[in-house]
Every structure is written in structure tokens, then in C-alpha cells.
Design a protein around this motif. Structure first.
Motif, PDB file in Angstrom:
ATOM      1  N   LEU A 450       0.819  -1.206   0.000  1.00  0.00           N
ATOM      2  CA  LEU A 450       0.000   0.000   0.000  1.00  0.00           C
ATOM      3  C   LEU A 450       0.860   1.265   0.000  1.00  0.00           C
ATOM      4  CD1 LEU A 450      -2.815  -1.072   2.499  1.00  0.00           C
ATOM      5  CD2 LEU A 450      -2.935  -0.959   0.000  1.00  0.00           C
ATOM      6  N   VAL A 451       2.011   1.218   0.689  1.00  0.00           N
ATOM      7  CA  VAL A 451       2.901   2.385   0.698  1.00  0.00           C
ATOM      8  C   VAL A 451       3.430   2.662  -0.705  1.00  0.00           C
ATOM      9  CG1 VAL A 451       5.149   3.225   1.489  1.00  0.00           C
ATOM     10  CG2 VAL A 451       3.555   2.204   3.117  1.00  0.00           C
ATOM     11  N   VAL A 452       3.890   1.627  -1.387  1.00  0.00           N
ATOM     12  CA  VAL A 452       4.401   1.809  -2.754  1.00  0.00           C
ATOM     13  C   VAL A 452       3.276   2.239  -3.689  1.00  0.00           C
ATOM     14  CG1 VAL A 452       5.427   0.638  -4.742  1.00  0.00           C
ATOM     15  CG2 VAL A 452       6.316   0.212  -2.449  1.00  0.00           C
ATOM     16  N   LEU A 453       2.102   1.634  -3.530  1.00  0.00           N
ATOM     17  CA  LEU A 453       0.970   1.984  -4.389  1.00  0.00           C
ATOM     18  C   LEU A 453       0.601   3.456  -4.233  1.00  0.00           C
ATOM     19  CD1 LEU A 453      -1.105   0.899  -6.404  1.00  0.00           C
ATOM     20  CD2 LEU A 453      -2.566   0.291  -4.460  1.00  0.00           C
ATOM     21  N   ARG A 454       0.707   3.985  -2.988  1.00  0.00           N
ATOM     22  CA  ARG A 454       0.358   5.380  -2.727  1.00  0.00           C
ATOM     23  C   ARG A 454       1.261   6.338  -3.508  1.00  0.00           C
ATOM     24  NH1 ARG A 454      -3.979   7.433  -1.353  1.00  0.00           N
ATOM     25  NH2 ARG A 454      -4.213   6.078   0.473  1.00  0.00           N
TER      26      ARG A 454
END
Length: 546
Positions: A450-454
């Protein structure tokens, strides 16, 4: 994951919404039926083989599944993409040429994986400390000869947008496998061949199931070939610009390798559990008790914890091809919308199944396996499946936007966390420490995804409604737990194995009704949100809002 690249280079305007939804429903229904059948198989096998036998069976099955993913995952996705591109251009002979190249790879991979599994079986038995694991593993090994080819055939049909053969072959495979496994185990016990050979016979059911699946796919292959001849799609040669086999294999591997590594995460974690559990538990318990605990984990908990994942992942993956196409066109608004929708659907549809199985863990356990041994193991491992759902969905979205490398790093970190936590917590909490390691692994991988996707996509999952969803989950689980206590005390009309079945159904119904009602009453799901859900769910939600 096999739907990931199907329409990666097509525009969203060219997508057929009806066919996409229809294909997703077919594959989701088939996967759900197959998983339920696979879990149901454990009922008679537990009676025949007991928990120690299921430990051996699960040991062989998990290492087999890991190698099966290596041999099959990814290539069907890449194949379906290349086939769909060629058929869209009317280059049917070129599509079949790519299919033949992939089939050659599948046959080679099948032979290699079968030999590898057969040779490595004794080493794996010593590593896992589970008796007769080598015999059961070798009995299952021949299935790897056929399953890579079956996977390639399924990828080809998916590229031709024919989902029914894939779904039907999965169901037939499970039915044939279950019948063969139970019959072989029973017959070998009756013949006096002993417990170890009975477990091997149950494992060999996977080989028989692969034959059933292959026959189904061959039938549909001949049927599709006749249809192509009738419609003039055979003989449309494309001699100029045709890819060489070297180019074909290059494209297949470039797309498939990251998918293989990501797809390995869950079977690898299951294989780690069945490998290290006996050794980690033994200092605190006897060897026999450790083997029985592994039998519960592999024979009961892993099969039930896998059920909530199927529908949520299938539903979310139906939007991933749209993400791929929109991202390629730099249509970031659509990417954001579809990524948010995929994550939202995975959470909203996955949570009630997790809550239902957790609340009804005891009656399900008693109904399926005759006793309540390992009920806590089932409930806790199923609870961790919620993080697995979001991990796999977010991973699918990352693949859709081409972020492969971070995803593989996250898998490696997650497995490192799994091993470290299992070794640290098992001496303190026993089997629950190993399950906690699994849950922490999925949590870390989810958060990293989720951090990378953000960084690439402006997505939302629940917005500001997380608190309401958490409260809903707590209240619904409490209602389900209370319903389980009441049914256990007051709803025992038959005094036999039917009572826990009725209890499980009633608890599941209470959880589902309470969940939908609270989502509507607390406005966690509004009228606008309901439009993002499947049509049957929308109808039920509208009734509660009246």
C-alpha cells in the motif's frame, strides 16, 4: 492472477464489460466450488488417516503446490495476453503457434518438476521430520507432468475469452481427485497395506484428478478447433512478422517470472509452516503431539482459511485489466478509481466470510472433522486471511501499473518476517506463535504494497469509514459468537453429526445478516458505495435501507 494481463494493451473503450464480469463470475464460482470440495475432502480423510496422517498428506501437498506454482503460474497470464492480441488482429494461426510454444515449455517443465520432486522427497522428509512424507510426495509427483500443460491450455482459452472450459475443468479435477483419494486410501487400508500407503494413495488422487482435468481441456480444445474451421479461422497464415520461438519464450518469461515469484508467496508460507512446525513445537510437547498439531494446521485450518480469499480476489481482479490499460494511456483518474474499487470490494466482500468462519469455527470443525480439536487454530488462521486478501489485491494492482520489482522485494521481506516471528514466538505460544508469524507476514507485505501503491496511485479503500467498519466487525463477530453459544446449548435436535452442521449454518446466517444490516445502518456503505458492489449485494443492501 491469470487475468492480470489479458487486456493490458487494449483501451477501456474496447473492453466488453459483460464478458469481463461473466468471465470473472465463472472463474470465481469454479474456484469457490473447487475450494469447498477440497475442504470437504478432508472430512473422510480425517476419519481414514487421523491427524498424523493428515500431517503427512499436508506435507506432501504443500511442497507439491509450491512446485506447481513454479511450473504453471505466470506463463498462462503471459500466454493469454499474447493470444488475445493475435486473435484481435485475426492472426489465429500465429496465436496457435504461440500456444504450441508454450505447450512445449509446459511439457518440459512438467518433466523437470516431476523428477525434482521425486528425487528431493527423501530430503524433504528428513527436513520436515514427518514420517512417510517421501512416499506421499512421490505418489503425488506424477501430477506435475500434466498440470503445467493444463495451465497452458487454460491460458489459451482465457486469451480466446472462453472461461467455461477453465471453470468446468477445475470442478471435474476436484471431483475426480476427491473420489480417487478417498477410494484409494480406503482400499489400501482394507487390503492391509498400512497407514503410510493409505496416505500415499490419498496423495495419488491428485494424479487421477489431473487426468480428469486434461480430458476436459482436450474435449474443449477439439471443440474450439472445429469451431475455428467452421468460421474460417484456420489457415489464416501470417508468415510476415511472425515471432520466432526465441522471441515467444522471451516475451512469455518477461511477463511470467514476476507473477511466479508473487504467486509463490502463499504456497511457500504454507510449505514453511508444514516444514518447521514439528521441529519448533517439539521442545514443548511430545513428537506425537507436534505431528498432530501440524495435522490440524495443514489438514483443517489451511483448507478453511483459504475459502474467504476466493470470491474477494476474483471480484477485485476483474478490474485489474482496466487498470493496466488506463495506466498505459496515462488515464490516471481511471487508474485511481479502479484501484480504489478493487481494494474496496476485496475488503467489503472478504470480511463477512472471515467473520463467519471465525465465529462458526467450532461447529464447522466438529461437523467436518468429528471433534473440536484445533478450533482456535482454525479461527486465528482464518482471521489472518483478511490481511492476505488485501495483500493479494494490492499486489495485483501493483502488477497492473507495472510495479513488479517492489512487489518481489515485499514477498522476500514478508517471508523473512514469517521465519523470524515463527522461531521467536513458537517457543512461547506454540502453534499460535507460528500462526502469529503468518499473520505478521501478511500484515507487513500488505503495508509495504500500500505504501508503494500510494506513490503511484491516489487511491482510497474505506476513506474515513474505517472506524465504522471496525465497530461493525466487532459487533458482528460478537453476535456470531453469541449465536454459536446459543445453538450449542439449545439447538441440538438430532443428537448426531447434523447438529453442528445446523449450528454452523445458523451462525453463518446471523453473521451475514448482521453484517449487511450494520453496514447499511451505520452508513459504512452508502447508496453510492453500493454501486461499486456486485448486483446481488446491491439488492440486499437496498432492502435494509428501506
Amino acid at each position: 492472477m491469470e487475468q492480470l494481463s489479458l487486456f493490458a494493451e487494449e483501451g477501456t473503450d474496447n473492453l466488453s464489460k459483460d464478458s469481463l464480469v461473466k468471465g470473472t463470475v465463472i472463474l470465481a464460482a469454479a474456484a469457490l466450488i473447487a475450494r469447498v470440495l477440497g475442504a470437504a475432502q478432508r472430512i473422510p480423510l480425517i476419519h481414514l488417516l487421523d491427524d498424523s496422517g493428515m500431517a503427512t498428506f499436508s506435507n506432501a501437498f504443500n511442497i507439491y503446490m509450491m512446485l506447481l506454482v513454479v511450473a504453471t503460474a505466470g506463463i498462462p497470464s503471459a500466454l493469454s495476453k499474447l493470444v488475445s492480441e493475435r486473435t484481435a488482429l485475426g492472426q489465429f494461426d500465429e496465436a496457435r503457434r504461440i500456444y504450441r510454444a508454450a505447450a512445449m515449455f509446459a511439457l518440459s517443465a512438467g518433466v523437470l518438476m516431476t523428477v525434482l520432486l521425486f528425487v528431493a522427497a527423501p530430503f524433504y522428509e528428513r527436513l520436515s521430520e514427518v514420517p512417510a512424507a517421501a512416499l506421499a510426495t512421490r505418489a503425488l509427483a506424477p501430477a506435475l507432468l500434466l498440470f503445467p500443460l493444463i495451465a497452458i491450455m487454460r491460458g489459451y482459452f482465457q486469451g480466446r475469452q472462453r472461461m467455461a472450459p477453465n471453470g468446468i475443468s477445475q470442478i471435474i479435477e476436484q471431483i475426480v481427485r476427491i473420489v480417487a483419494a478417498i477410494l484409494l486410501a480406503y482400499v489400501l487400508l482394507e487390503l492391509g497395506w498400512g497407514h503410510d500407503w493409505a496416505v500415499a494413495g490419498a496423495s495419488f488422487g491428485g494424479v487421477v484428478g489431473s487426468v480428469g482435468a486434461l480430458l476436459v481441456m482436450l474435449y474443449y480444445s477439439f471443440k474450439l478447433r472445429r469451431e475455428d474451421r467452421r468460421t474460417g479461422q484456420v489457415g489464416n497464415r501470417t508468415p510476415t512478422g511472425a515471432m520466432s520461438y526465441r522471441d515467444i519464450f522471451g516475451k512469455l518469461f518477461r511477463v511470467s517470472v514476476p507473477i511466479v515469484l508473487f504467486s509463490l508467496a502463499v504456497p511457500l508460507i504454507n510449505a514453511i509452516d508444514t516444514t518447521i512446525t514439528v521441529g519448533l513445537l517439539q521442545p514443548g510437547v511430545t513428537y506425537e503431539a507436534a505431528v498432530d498439531a501440524l495435522g490440524v494446521l495443514g489438514g483443517r485450518a489451511q483448507s478453511l482459511a483459504g475459502i474467504p480469499i476466493i470470491l474477494a480476489i476474483a471480484l477485485s481482479q476483474s478490474t485489474v485489466p482496466v487498470i493496466s490499460a488506463a495506466y498505459a494511456k496515462k488515464d490516471y483518474a481511471t487508474v485511481s478509481t479502479q484501484a480504489s474499487k478493487a481494494l474496496y470490494i476485496s475488503v467489503i466482500t472478504g470480511l463477512p466470510m472471515v467473520l463467519a468462519i471465525c465465529a462458526a469455527a467450532r461447529p464447522i470443525n466438529v461437523f467436518m472433522f468429528t471433534n473440536d480439536t484445533g478450533t482456535g487454530t482454525i479461527a486465528l488462521l482464518t482471521a489472518s486471511a483478511m490481511f492476505q486478501i488485501v495483500m493479494q489485491t494490492s499486489g495485483a494492482v501493483l502488477m497492473g501499473i507495472g510495479q513488479m520489482r517492489p512487489l518481489i522485494v515485499h514477498v522476500a521481506i514478508g517471508i523473512a518476517v514469517k521465519l523470524a516471528c515463527s522461531f521467536l514466538l513458537a517457543p512461547l505460544f506454540g502453534i499460535y506463535g507460528i500462526i502469529a508469524g503468518t499473520a505478521l507476514c501478511f500484515i507487513v507485505m500488505t503495508q509495504l504494497n500500500l505504501v508503494v501503491l500510494r506513490k503511484h496511485v491516489n487511491y482510497t479503500i474505506m476513506g474515513g469509514k474505517w472506524f465504522g467498519l471496525i465497530v461493525t466487525a466487532i459487533v458482528v463477530y460478537a453476535a456470531g459468537f453469541a449465536a454459536e453459544l446459543l445453538t450449542r446449548t439449545y439447538v441440538q435436535p438430532f443428537g448426531n453429526w447434523l447438529d453442528p452442521m445446523i449450528g454452523a449454518i445458523l451462525v453463518g446466517a446471523v453473521v451475514l445478516v448482521a453484517y449487511i444490516a450494520l453496514l447499511a445502518l451505520t452508513k459504512v456503505v452508502t447508496a453510492e458505495d453500493a454501486g461499486r458492489l456486485p448486483a446481488p449485494v446491491q439488492k440486499v443492501m437496498r432492502r435494509f435501507r428501506r
